[in-house]
Scaffold this motif. Structure first.
Motif, short mmCIF file in Angstrom:
data_model
loop_
_atom_site.label_atom_id
_atom_site.label_comp_id
_atom_site.label_asym_id
_atom_site.label_seq_id
_atom_site.Cartn_x
_atom_site.Cartn_y
_atom_site.Cartn_z
N VAL A 103 76.86 -27.92 -6.98
CA VAL A 103 75.90 -28.64 -7.28
C VAL A 103 76.04 -29.97 -7.69
O VAL A 103 74.75 -30.71 -7.65
N VAL A 118 72.65 -25.70 -4.33
CA VAL A 118 71.87 -25.48 -4.96
C VAL A 118 71.73 -24.16 -5.83
O VAL A 118 71.95 -23.17 -4.62
N LYS A 127 79.63 -24.68 -9.49
CA LYS A 127 79.53 -25.65 -10.19
C LYS A 127 79.91 -27.41 -9.51
O LYS A 127 79.13 -28.49 -9.39
#
Length: 437
Positions: free
Chosen positions: A164, A170, A161
């Motif tokens: 990202v 991604v 996370k």
């Protein structure tokens, strides 16, 4: 040194870089194009005024700001965003996972989540015995250690996370769902150009951190080149005028508030000098910030909200309303600068609950926890700081004098009246569930 040092078209890009350290084409296309077009002026501004380096990476469609501070904020770092609240700082284990994920994706830029789990488990198993990496068991043999295995998988999700959010990787599906589902999986893809630009510090091995005491690590990591340890990283040496200027200019740009008297050198504090005041105001004004200046306090705000990840505690959450109640009580103390013990904060919470019985009902039996949450909110914006030698004691800063708090009751919120200018400037606290303060 009169006039702004940055074109108006570059201010938003500069504020984004100050807040996040990176500017990506996919998230802020206009600011990114402006930064690429005005790279020379943007680079010169950060280098000359803050000694920070700007790196334009067109192949990665990203601009990086390498921020270096010797007085690194201890509460600043990668934050794990949860369903409720502002999240918490990433743990050491999560940061280790971030580094290991980047290492694996550098070798293979496209991997499934299961392949990442297996690769991390193998790397950690090979080095766990030597103590260089923690154990990372993702499958519990014979039903033993299920909780530990699940926590390890959760740490990997948290690491992904973070990656990202910063645009390094991604994923093609929801991370939480893929981790919770028994047959869940997804594909993680990385940009090698962004992986190469991720880290801004010199190698800890080249810096010789293992030979330096911990209190000198920040100075070594913030150096722009390989330092002469004894000459440039000794915290006891007398800072030069340029050292003082850079430290306070960085704090003004990077922190919510700055105490001019924090300049521990002989003579006048840097921000009290005419040259220091003018140059500091030029820097903040060039970024589009608003400076509220007192002789004992500088408070920098960004009206656009772009240049900071810090929000003043004005919101629906009980903890933030408790912070407002505490801030309102601080201005009424006989000695506003006296140390603030937790017992006094709890008294403020009790008084607020007597006046508004429905408020903070979830904390009715644990007001000390609410008191600590309130002080943490105010400490995050520079209005309180922990006492260096006492536990559960805080020291109010001069910034508390700049705020006024008004309590708005639910019945009054339903029939609003024309507010005066003073009412508009005050920050409200409400006891109405679901209403916007």
């Amino acid at each position: 040194m009169n006039g702004p040092l940055l074109d108006a078209d570059l201010r938003e890009a500069a504020r984004i870089l100050v807040a996040t350290g990176r500017l990506r084409a996919e998230t802020a296309p206009e600011a990114y194009r402006a930064a690429v077009k005005g790279r020379q002026q943007l680079t010169a501004f950060f280098h000359e005024e803050l000694a920070w380096n700007v790196e334009v990476l067109e192949v990665a469609e990203m601009v990086r700001l390498h921020k270096r501070r010797v007085d690194v904020p201890a509460d600043r770092g990668p934050t794990l965003v949860r369903g409720r609240g502002d999240g918490r700082l990433a743990s050491r284990e999560v940061l280790v996972c971030v580094a290991l994920v980047c290492e694996q994706l550098w070798r293979r830029s496209r991997m499934s989540l299961r392949e990442l789990l297996q690769a991390l488990a193998q790397v950690c198993a090979a080095e766990a015995a030597e103590g260089t990496l923690p154990r990372f068991q993702v499958v519990a043999p014979d039903g033993v250690g299920k909780q530990a295995a699940r926590e390890n998988r959760r740490q990997l999700v948290d690491a992904l996370k973070l990656l990202v959010a910063e645009g390094t990787v991604v994923v093609d599906a929801d991370l939480d769902h893929a981790m919770d589902a028994e047959d869940g999986d997804l594909v993680v893809s990385a940009s090698r150009d962004r992986l190469a630009a991720k880290f801004s510090s010199l190698s800890p091995v080249l810096l010789g951190l293992d030979k330096l005491p911990p209190d000198r690590h920040a100075a070594a990591l913030s150096a722009a080149s390989l330092p002469e340890h004894e000459a440039t990283t000794d915290p006891a040496r007398t800072p030069t005028l340029e050292d003082r200027r850079l430290r306070l200019a960085r704090r003004l740009v990077d922190d919510p508030a700055t105490d001019p008297a924090d300049d521990r050198t002989e003579g006048s504090p840097y921000l009290h000098t005419l040259t220091g005041r003018e140059r500091a105001l030029n820097v903040t004004g060039s970024l589009g910030y608003t400076a509220t200046v007192r002789r004992d306090w500088w408070e920098i705000t960004d009206p656009s909200g772009v240049g900071t990840a810090i929000e003043f505690p004005n919101g629906r959450r009980t903890e933030r309303q408790a912070a407002l109640a505490l801030l309102g009580a601080l201005s009424g103390r006989v000695d506003r600068t006296a140390p603030l013990p937790i017992s006094e904060v709890v008294e403020v919470m009790e008084r607020a609950r007597r006046e508004l019985p429905r408020w903070a009902a979830a904390y009715a039996e644990r007001l000390p926890a609410l008191a600590r949450a309130a002080t943490a909110e105010l400490a995050a914006v520079g209005l309180l700081r922990p006492a260096p030698e006492d536990v559960d004691v805080w020291l109010p800063t001069p910034g508390v004098h700049l705020w006024r708090i008004k309590v708005r009751h639910g019945s009054q919120a339903k029939t609003p009246k024309s507010p005066s200018a003073a009412d508009q400037a005050a920050l409200p606290l409400t006891d109405t569930p679901g209403s916007t303060p």
